[in-house]
Design a protein around this motif. Structure first.
Motif: not given
Length: 372
Positions: A163, A165-166, A330-331, A333-335
């Motif tokens: 994505d 946004d990273v 990455l999920g 990381w987002r959390e």
């Protein structure tokens, strides 16, 4: 295009800043063939695997444009590629799995036979090396990527679309350090909640393994490195105890009695692998993720395998399935559960790549990023 090219190896212990083994120079800009992509490299990341090519401990065909961990944007799409478009945000990975060999059919693309062949020869998955000097001299590709550059042609299988946004400074470390260290714990060892883990070697791969152990719910995460400057960073990554190799026996005994359930060797030392086997409990596992010198040999008491049920597991690229694992990580990381940005020491221009080799060899950086 600009790239950092290695023409001859330089022994470890040499000042790379003075010897200047990597020459940043202009190469002809190739176009992607069928099944390939042209990538504008945003950031590349310096890894010990790069250093091991420079010092000759990982033998590669030279000359070679180095670098295997990077992030960028798709600039051009070769014939037959229909699922990637110009402008896509991509992480580059260093094993372009063919999908048809024995390992790929078994669901283990990190061990792709075809990729091992072409990575070893300096070619690409879909054809021979494309890189050339203005005079027409062939320059070999490094692990199908050659990321110390402002542009690269790679196989479609060498990228994972992510994505927008990273941040690039985060994404740049997912193709090797995160994929390898996380996978060693989550895929190879399959650590379960409540188990105990020790990680030996606190480079970017080892620290990623520390993060993974904490993420998996390990009750104890013991981080070991002779460089005490890395201990505070390991605690931020999720370690419950830190120390030097001299502290390992005591810390492990305090945390888990007769040994940990899993020990991750991220040093690349046969001696440390042997030590890890002594530090795991009956039925425990040692995961070897570091790359020892090709001539290194391992001598250990054989009875501990059948007699104590101990296991020694190799882990290449964290037994990853990149298209599955990078989005998953990455999920996390987002959390806020995977603080990968802690691995990023600093960013320098590509012209300072040789100074970066010295800093990495001296343990002064974890991950230094470069911009061409």
């Amino acid at each position: 295009m600009k790239a950092a090219v290695l023409y001859s190896t330089v022994p470890s212990g040499t000042s790379y800043t003075q010897a200047h083994p990597l020459q940043v120079e202009e190469l002809d800009r190739p176009e992607p063939r069928a099944g390939e992509l042209g990538i504008d490299i945003t950031y590349s990341s310096l890894c010990h695997s790069d250093l091991s090519v420079v010092d000759g401990s990982r033998v590669r065909p030279l000359p070679m444009a180095l670098g295997h961990e990077a992030v960028g944007r798709v600039a051009a799409v070769g014939h037959g590629v229909t699922d990637v478009s110009p402008g896509d945000h991509v992480v580059l990975v260093f094993v372009p799995s063919c999908g048809g060999c024995r390992a790929c059919r078994a669901g283990r693309p990190a061990l792709c036979h075809r990729a091992a062949d072409v990575n070893g020869s300096g070619d690409l998955l879909h054809g021979e090396a494309l890189l050339r000097t203005p005079a027409g001299k062939r320059i070999n590709h490094h692990l199908g990527v050659s990321a110390f550059a402002n542009y690269a042609v790679v196989a479609r299988e060498s990228v994972v679309v992510i994505d927008d946004d990273v941040p690039d400074t985060v994404a740049a470390m997912f193709g090797c350090a995160v994929l390898t260290g996380m996978g060693a714990v989550l895929n190879t060892a399959a650590v379960q909640p409540g188990q105990s883990v020790a990680v030996f070697g606190l480079g970017a791969v080892g620290l990623s393994a520390v993060m993974a152990a904490a993420l998996a719910g390990a009750s104890s995460v013991i981080a070991i490195d002779p460089n005490a400057a890395k201990h505070g960073l390991a605690l931020k990554c999720g370690a419950t105890a830190v120390g030097t190799p001299d502290d390992a026996s005591r810390l492990i005994a305090d945390a888990s009695g007769d040994g940990v359930d899993t020990a991750v060797e991220a040093v690349g030392s046969a001696r440390v692998i042997a030590s890890c086997l002594e530090h795991v409990t009956r039925g425990g596992s040692v995961v070897s993720v570091g790359l020892p010198h090709p001539t290194a040999e391992l001598t250990v008491p054989a009875l501990q395998f059948a007699g104590a049920g101990k296991r020694l597991l190799g882990s290449y690229m964290g037994d990853a399935v990149p298209g599955r694992d990078i989005p998953l990580y990455l999920g996390y990381w987002r959390e806020g559960r995977l603080p990968v940005e802690l691995l990023h020491t600093d960013t320098r221009p590509l012209d300072q790549i040789n100074e970066g080799l010295d800093a990495l060899a001296a343990g002064q950086v974890v991950r230094r990023l470069f911009q061409a």
